[in-house]
Design a protein around this motif. Structure first.
Motif, PDB file in Angstrom:
ATOM      1  N   UNK A   9      37.267  -6.208 118.115  1.00 16.68           N
ATOM      2  CA  UNK A   9      37.369  -4.920 117.357  1.00 16.68           C
ATOM      3  C   UNK A   9      36.087  -4.420 116.624  1.00 16.68           C
ATOM      4  N   UNK A  10      35.428  -5.680 116.191  1.00 16.72           N
ATOM      5  CA  UNK A  10      33.974  -5.443 115.431  1.00 16.72           C
ATOM      6  C   UNK A  10      32.894  -5.304 116.363  1.00 16.72           C
ATOM      7  N   UNK A  11      33.299  -5.580 117.564  1.00 19.07           N
ATOM      8  CA  UNK A  11      32.185  -5.701 118.673  1.00 19.07           C
ATOM      9  C   UNK A  11      31.472  -7.093 119.061  1.00 19.07           C
ATOM     10  N   UNK A  12      32.360  -8.053 118.613  1.00 16.29           N
ATOM     11  CA  UNK A  12      31.871  -9.427 119.036  1.00 16.29           C
ATOM     12  C   UNK A  12      32.726  -9.871 120.236  1.00 16.29           C
ATOM     13  N   UNK A  13      32.084 -10.843 120.936  1.00 17.33           N
ATOM     14  CA  UNK A  13      32.637 -11.543 121.858  1.00 17.33           C
ATOM     15  C   UNK A  13      32.087 -13.048 121.955  1.00 17.33           C
ATOM     16  N   UNK A  14      33.100 -14.142 122.496  1.00 20.61           N
ATOM     17  CA  UNK A  14      32.289 -15.569 122.346  1.00 20.61           C
ATOM     18  C   UNK A  14      31.216 -15.529 123.445  1.00 20.61           C
ATOM     19  N   UNK A  15      30.479 -16.463 122.546  1.00 19.06           N
ATOM     20  CA  UNK A  15      29.079 -16.837 123.631  1.00 19.06           C
ATOM     21  C   UNK A  15      29.462 -17.862 124.624  1.00 19.06           C
ATOM     22  N   UNK A  16      28.541 -18.007 125.654  1.00 21.11           N
ATOM     23  CA  UNK A  16      28.986 -18.914 126.855  1.00 21.11           C
ATOM     24  C   UNK A  16      29.219 -20.160 126.561  1.00 21.11           C
ATOM     25  N   UNK A  17      28.834 -20.807 125.397  1.00 25.92           N
ATOM     26  CA  UNK A  17      29.183 -21.984 125.121  1.00 25.92           C
ATOM     27  C   UNK A  17      30.471 -22.187 124.206  1.00 25.92           C
ATOM     28  N   UNK A  18      30.789 -20.981 123.789  1.00 25.17           N
ATOM     29  CA  UNK A  18      32.148 -21.013 122.930  1.00 25.17           C
ATOM     30  C   UNK A  18      32.231 -21.574 121.700  1.00 25.17           C
ATOM     31  N   UNK A  19      30.699 -21.747 121.145  1.00 26.71           N
ATOM     32  CA  UNK A  19      30.272 -22.398 119.780  1.00 26.71           C
ATOM     33  C   UNK A  19      29.954 -21.141 118.868  1.00 26.71           C
ATOM     34  N   UNK A  20      29.760 -19.878 119.315  1.00 28.57           N
ATOM     35  CA  UNK A  20      29.474 -18.968 118.363  1.00 28.57           C
ATOM     36  C   UNK A  20      29.921 -17.625 119.094  1.00 28.57           C
ATOM     37  N   UNK A  45      19.032   1.178 123.026  1.00 29.07           N
ATOM     38  CA  UNK A  45      19.896   2.201 122.460  1.00 29.07           C
ATOM     39  C   UNK A  45      21.353   1.469 122.309  1.00 29.07           C
ATOM     40  N   UNK A  46      22.226   2.096 121.912  1.00 28.90           N
ATOM     41  CA  UNK A  46      23.653   1.225 121.393  1.00 28.90           C
ATOM     42  C   UNK A  46      24.385   0.669 122.440  1.00 28.90           C
ATOM     43  N   UNK A  47      24.712  -0.443 121.996  1.00 26.31           N
ATOM     44  CA  UNK A  47      25.672  -1.067 123.351  1.00 26.31           C
ATOM     45  C   UNK A  47      27.066  -1.406 122.600  1.00 26.31           C
ATOM     46  N   UNK A  48      27.918  -1.418 123.351  1.00 28.26           N
ATOM     47  CA  UNK A  48      29.498  -1.510 122.927  1.00 28.26           C
ATOM     48  C   UNK A  48      30.239  -2.643 123.726  1.00 28.26           C
ATOM     49  N   UNK A  49      31.283  -3.252 123.382  1.00 27.77           N
ATOM     50  CA  UNK A  49      32.002  -4.193 123.929  1.00 27.77           C
ATOM     51  C   UNK A  49      32.890  -3.570 124.776  1.00 27.77           C
ATOM     52  N   UNK A  50      32.939  -3.946 126.211  1.00 27.83           N
ATOM     53  CA  UNK A  50      33.623  -3.235 127.171  1.00 27.83           C
ATOM     54  C   UNK A  50      35.158  -3.807 127.339  1.00 27.83           C
ATOM     55  N   UNK A  51      36.017  -3.266 127.941  1.00 26.06           N
ATOM     56  CA  UNK A  51      37.285  -3.770 128.319  1.00 26.06           C
ATOM     57  C   UNK A  51      37.209  -4.986 128.728  1.00 26.06           C
ATOM     58  N   UNK A  52      36.451  -5.407 129.491  1.00 24.68           N
ATOM     59  CA  UNK A  52      35.985  -6.581 130.270  1.00 24.68           C
ATOM     60  C   UNK A  52      35.612  -7.869 129.352  1.00 24.68           C
ATOM     61  N   UNK A  53      35.419  -7.402 127.923  1.00 24.77           N
ATOM     62  CA  UNK A  53      34.899  -8.346 127.071  1.00 24.77           C
ATOM     63  C   UNK A  53      33.544  -8.786 127.033  1.00 24.77           C
ATOM     64  N   UNK A  54      32.672  -7.906 127.666  1.00 25.17           N
ATOM     65  CA  UNK A  54      31.375  -7.909 127.579  1.00 25.17           C
ATOM     66  C   UNK A  54      30.585  -6.778 127.119  1.00 25.17           C
ATOM     67  N   UNK A  55      29.223  -6.992 126.763  1.00 24.29           N
ATOM     68  CA  UNK A  55      28.526  -5.911 126.314  1.00 24.29           C
ATOM     69  C   UNK A  55      28.021  -4.966 127.444  1.00 24.29           C
TER      70      UNK A  55
END
Length: 337
Positions: A9-20, A45-55
């Protein structure tokens, strides 16, 4: 502990290594270089988290590409707008040239050093991104030096800044190069300072300075072209000038001196003019004491022990890193001295 849905909801998603966690950068702006980038200046320009869980880019065009970047210790996914003569490459997350080799910070630095050394500069290519940090002077009088073989600011910004300054006289790039010299305390052993000197000498029509010294040792105010002026001539002549348009007195009822700061990001981007108030009051001060130093004829000293963690907590993450300031005195006619 934050849950995944709260982070998303804050615009974050897990990194590929799942560590951050990676933030979809909601801001816009410019930067001096980017991973595997082509142009010294990249806009985003601004990016946003998509429904697929990626920017994804909020206002994507054919020139847009999501690129992974590191900014002020954070991992971001940023929506870059590729400049002319480049193509957005989603597989690498970069803008690549439509033809010719990709320009990277490393290739830019090699290009600059090869060009200047071919003209007799003799700048070391093996230590160009090396930083030497001098520690505080101990009671014994000694001061330990720490060598960083690959300093991140130098690796990231030195090559692109130096190339755009040398080839295009880009003022922001020239400011960025000068900033990297300042970060190394104007050391004549620092590659950024050596590159700066060579470009200033070229702007003045050739080098006429003794080896291993600043151009300004020969001239009190050299013709620096697009580069900022870093060095003063040795001596005190500039301290004896009497052309300041300002009347002052020792009276406590008179208005205090007014100073203005011209602020720059580390990459040379100008951040505007700001009144000098409490920017450097890291120790804090009582209200009635905070502006004492602006009174003519008043000495003011402030000292304290600083908790590094508390200082880091106050970092302005809207900036690419350290900010640099040129101070000016506001004269009676409203001009800056």
């Amino acid at each position: 502990m934050l849950r995944l849905d709260e982070l998303q909801a804050a615009g974050y998603y897990p990194a590929t290594d799942q560590l951050s966690c990676v933030l979809c950068d909601p801001t816009n702006g410019t930067d001096s270089s980017f991973s595997n980038g082509f142009s010294m200046t990249a806009t985003w320009t601004p990016a946003a988290l998509s429904t697929a869980g990626k920017c994804s880019c909020r206002n994507a065009t054919a020139a847009s590409v999501i690129s992974p970047v590191q900014d002020s210790g954070r991992q971001l996914s940023r929506c870059l707008t590729c400049p002319a003569n480049t193509t957005a490459d989603s597989s690498s997350g970069a803008c690549v040239p439509s033809s010719g080799p990709v320009q990277t910070p490393d290739s830019d630095l090699a290009y600059v050093l090869n060009t200047l050394n071919a003209q007799g500069a003799a700048i070391s290519t093996t230590t160009a991104t090396q930083a030497v940090i001098q520690s505080v002077v101990e009671p014994s009088g000694s001061s330990r030096a720490y060598t960083i073989a690959q300093s991140l600011p130098l690796v990231r910004w030195q090559g692109p800044s130096a190339r755009a300054c040398m080839d295009a006289a880009d003022r922001a790039a020239c400011n960025g190069l000068a900033n990297l010299c300042v970060l190394q305390l104007y050391s004549t052993d620092a590659a950024a300072c050596q590159i700066y000197d060579e470009l200033v000498a070229a702007a003045a029509g050739g080098s006429n300075r003794p080896a291993g010294t600043s151009t300004a040792v020969v001239s009190p105010r050299p013709a620096t072209g697009a580069l900022p002026w870093l060095y003063y001539v040795q001596g005190s002549t500039y301290l004896e000038t009497d052309n300041v348009d300002l009347e002052v007195s020792m009276s406590a009822s008179d208005a205090p001196l007014q100073f203005v700061l011209s602020a720059y990001d580390i990459n040379g981007t100008w951040l505007g003019l700001h009144n000098w108030t409490l920017q450097f009051q890291v120790c804090g001060a009582k209200v009635q004491e905070a502006s004492k130093w602006t009174r003519f004829g008043v000495d003011y000293a402030s000292s304290c022990s600083i908790d590094l963690a508390s200082i880091l907590a106050q970092l302005d993450y809207s900036s690419n890193g350290p900010r640099f300031y040129d101070p000016y005195l506001l004269q009676d006619d409203g001009t800056l001295y």
